[in-house]
Design a protein around this motif. Structure first.
Motif, PDB file in Angstrom:
ATOM      1  N   GLN A   1      -3.931  45.202  46.675  1.00 57.13           N
ATOM      2  CA  GLN A   1      -2.856  44.251  46.350  1.00 57.13           C
ATOM      3  C   GLN A   1      -3.428  43.031  45.638  1.00 57.13           C
ATOM      4  O   GLN A   1      -2.804  42.469  44.741  1.00 57.13           O
ATOM      5  CB  GLN A   1      -2.151  43.819  47.639  1.00 57.13           C
ATOM      6  CG  GLN A   1      -1.456  44.979  48.333  1.00 57.13           C
ATOM      7  CD  GLN A   1      -1.259  44.748  49.824  1.00 57.13           C
ATOM      8  OE1 GLN A   1      -1.787  43.805  50.392  1.00 57.13           O
ATOM      9  NE2 GLN A   1      -0.497  45.625  50.446  1.00 57.13           N
ATOM     10  N   ALA A   2      -4.653  42.649  46.033  1.00 55.71           N
ATOM     11  CA  ALA A   2      -5.271  41.466  45.446  1.00 55.71           C
ATOM     12  C   ALA A   2      -5.715  41.690  44.005  1.00 55.71           C
ATOM     13  O   ALA A   2      -5.917  40.746  43.251  1.00 55.71           O
ATOM     14  CB  ALA A   2      -6.475  41.037  46.296  1.00 55.71           C
ATOM     15  N   GLU A   3      -5.854  42.968  43.619  1.00 55.10           N
ATOM     16  CA  GLU A   3      -6.318  43.277  42.264  1.00 55.10           C
ATOM     17  C   GLU A   3      -5.196  43.203  41.236  1.00 55.10           C
ATOM     18  O   GLU A   3      -5.441  43.161  40.041  1.00 55.10           O
ATOM     19  CB  GLU A   3      -6.928  44.679  42.212  1.00 55.10           C
ATOM     20  CG  GLU A   3      -8.147  44.871  43.093  1.00 55.10           C
ATOM     21  CD  GLU A   3      -9.326  44.008  42.653  1.00 55.10           C
ATOM     22  OE1 GLU A   3      -9.367  43.629  41.474  1.00 55.10           O
ATOM     23  OE2 GLU A   3     -10.168  43.712  43.511  1.00 55.10           O
ATOM     24  N   TYR A   4      -3.962  43.223  41.698  1.00 55.09           N
ATOM     25  CA  TYR A   4      -2.845  43.284  40.765  1.00 55.09           C
ATOM     26  C   TYR A   4      -1.904  42.086  40.953  1.00 55.09           C
ATOM     27  O   TYR A   4      -1.731  41.603  42.080  1.00 55.09           O
ATOM     28  CB  TYR A   4      -2.053  44.592  40.964  1.00 55.09           C
ATOM     29  CG  TYR A   4      -2.822  45.817  40.529  1.00 55.09           C
ATOM     30  CD1 TYR A   4      -2.676  46.327  39.247  1.00 55.09           C
ATOM     31  CD2 TYR A   4      -3.715  46.436  41.399  1.00 55.09           C
ATOM     32  CE1 TYR A   4      -3.398  47.440  38.841  1.00 55.09           C
ATOM     33  CE2 TYR A   4      -4.444  47.550  40.996  1.00 55.09           C
ATOM     34  CZ  TYR A   4      -4.274  48.041  39.719  1.00 55.09           C
ATOM     35  OH  TYR A   4      -4.988  49.146  39.315  1.00 55.09           O
ATOM     36  N   ASP A   5      -1.325  41.637  39.872  1.00 55.84           N
ATOM     37  CA  ASP A   5      -0.412  40.501  39.924  1.00 55.84           C
ATOM     38  C   ASP A   5       0.692  40.743  40.938  1.00 55.84           C
ATOM     39  O   ASP A   5       1.345  41.789  40.917  1.00 55.84           O
ATOM     40  CB  ASP A   5       0.222  40.256  38.538  1.00 55.84           C
ATOM     41  CG  ASP A   5      -0.795  39.673  37.569  1.00 55.84           C
ATOM     42  OD1 ASP A   5      -1.864  39.208  38.040  1.00 55.84           O
ATOM     43  OD2 ASP A   5      -0.524  39.686  36.367  1.00 55.84           O
ATOM     44  N   ASN A   6       0.876  39.780  41.816  1.00 54.14           N
ATOM     45  CA  ASN A   6       1.923  39.836  42.841  1.00 54.14           C
ATOM     46  C   ASN A   6       1.781  41.025  43.784  1.00 54.14           C
ATOM     47  O   ASN A   6       2.705  41.344  44.535  1.00 54.14           O
ATOM     48  CB  ASN A   6       3.325  39.873  42.204  1.00 54.14           C
ATOM     49  CG  ASN A   6       3.584  38.663  41.317  1.00 54.14           C
ATOM     50  OD1 ASN A   6       3.216  37.551  41.658  1.00 54.14           O
ATOM     51  ND2 ASN A   6       4.184  38.899  40.167  1.00 54.14           N
ATOM     52  N   GLY A   7       0.645  41.715  43.742  1.00 55.79           N
ATOM     53  CA  GLY A   7       0.471  42.879  44.611  1.00 55.79           C
ATOM     54  C   GLY A   7       1.433  44.002  44.278  1.00 55.79           C
ATOM     55  O   GLY A   7       1.817  44.779  45.135  1.00 55.79           O
ATOM     56  N   GLU A   8       1.813  44.063  42.988  1.00 58.00           N
ATOM     57  CA  GLU A   8       2.804  45.068  42.579  1.00 58.00           C
ATOM     58  C   GLU A   8       2.215  46.046  41.575  1.00 58.00           C
ATOM     59  O   GLU A   8       1.290  45.721  40.827  1.00 58.00           O
ATOM     60  CB  GLU A   8       4.007  44.372  41.926  1.00 58.00           C
ATOM     61  CG  GLU A   8       4.800  43.501  42.880  1.00 58.00           C
ATOM     62  CD  GLU A   8       5.885  42.718  42.146  1.00 58.00           C
ATOM     63  OE1 GLU A   8       5.830  42.648  40.901  1.00 58.00           O
ATOM     64  OE2 GLU A   8       6.769  42.178  42.836  1.00 58.00           O
ATOM     65  N   CYS A   9       2.789  47.230  41.534  1.00 58.12           N
ATOM     66  CA  CYS A   9       2.429  48.210  40.519  1.00 58.12           C
ATOM     67  C   CYS A   9       2.743  47.632  39.139  1.00 58.12           C
ATOM     68  O   CYS A   9       3.855  47.164  38.905  1.00 58.12           O
ATOM     69  CB  CYS A   9       3.212  49.497  40.737  1.00 58.12           C
ATOM     70  SG  CYS A   9       2.974  50.706  39.416  1.00 58.12           S
ATOM     71  N   PRO A  10       1.758  47.651  38.216  1.00 58.21           N
ATOM     72  CA  PRO A  10       1.984  47.064  36.889  1.00 58.21           C
ATOM     73  C   PRO A  10       2.982  47.866  36.051  1.00 58.21           C
ATOM     74  O   PRO A  10       3.524  47.349  35.079  1.00 58.21           O
ATOM     75  CB  PRO A  10       0.591  47.091  36.244  1.00 58.21           C
ATOM     76  CG  PRO A  10      -0.157  48.139  36.979  1.00 58.21           C
ATOM     77  CD  PRO A  10       0.395  48.176  38.378  1.00 58.21           C
ATOM     78  N   ASP A  11       3.236  49.093  36.414  1.00 61.44           N
ATOM     79  CA  ASP A  11       4.160  49.923  35.645  1.00 61.44           C
ATOM     80  C   ASP A  11       5.605  49.805  36.111  1.00 61.44           C
ATOM     81  O   ASP A  11       6.529  49.738  35.301  1.00 61.44           O
ATOM     82  CB  ASP A  11       3.736  51.395  35.709  1.00 61.44           C
ATOM     83  CG  ASP A  11       2.516  51.668  34.839  1.00 61.44           C
ATOM     84  OD1 ASP A  11       2.175  50.791  34.028  1.00 61.44           O
ATOM     85  OD2 ASP A  11       1.913  52.738  34.981  1.00 61.44           O
ATOM     86  N   CYS A  12       5.802  49.817  37.430  1.00 61.37           N
ATOM     87  CA  CYS A  12       7.185  49.889  37.927  1.00 61.37           C
ATOM     88  C   CYS A  12       7.562  48.712  38.828  1.00 61.37           C
ATOM     89  O   CYS A  12       8.731  48.565  39.186  1.00 61.37           O
ATOM     90  CB  CYS A  12       7.418  51.205  38.663  1.00 61.37           C
ATOM     91  SG  CYS A  12       6.577  51.305  40.250  1.00 61.37           S
ATOM     92  N   GLY A  13       6.564  47.878  39.217  1.00 57.30           N
ATOM     93  CA  GLY A  13       6.886  46.712  40.028  1.00 57.30           C
ATOM     94  C   GLY A  13       7.028  46.993  41.504  1.00 57.30           C
ATOM     95  O   GLY A  13       7.366  46.099  42.283  1.00 57.30           O
TER      96      GLY A  13
END
Ligand SMILES: [Zn+2]
Length: 100
Positions: free
Chosen positions: A55-67
């Motif tokens: 979760q810390a690796e991605y913005d907002n802890g969200e999937c970059p493709d689908c959110g």
């Protein structure tokens, strides 16, 4: 020794996720006995790290493709449950480990 070494590697990464110099320094301190960390404390730190590390690796802890929010304990190479995006943790650089 293998399992302890693995735990130790996970531990220093958990304490200093993106700083390889700090990881090496901490590893050395522990191996030299300058810092003593009980195995249970290491395990707890590693577990907590693995729970949230992706979760810390991605913005907002969200999937970059689908959110879609990234679930706890998502591991390196796991797929998004919603769109099958593959998550990757910050890359360890194997070459950064000194040979002696
Ligand atoms: Zn997704």
């Amino acid at each position: 020794m293998g399992m302890v070494k693995r735990l130790l590697e996970d531990y220093v990464q958990a304490v200093h996720p993106h700083d390889f110099d700090e990881q090496d320094a901490l590893m050395e301190d522990i191996c030299n006995g300058n810092i003593v960390v009980p195995l249970e404390a290491m395990s707890a730190t590693v577990d907590e790290y693995k729970k949230h590390s992706m979760q810390a690796e991605y913005d907002n802890g969200e999937c970059p493709d689908c959110g879609e929010p990234i679930p706890d304990y998502t591991d390196d190479g796991d797929n998004c449950t919603n769109c099958e995006h593959v998550f990757y943790r910050y890359r360890e650089n194997d070459d950064a480990v000194p040979s002696e």
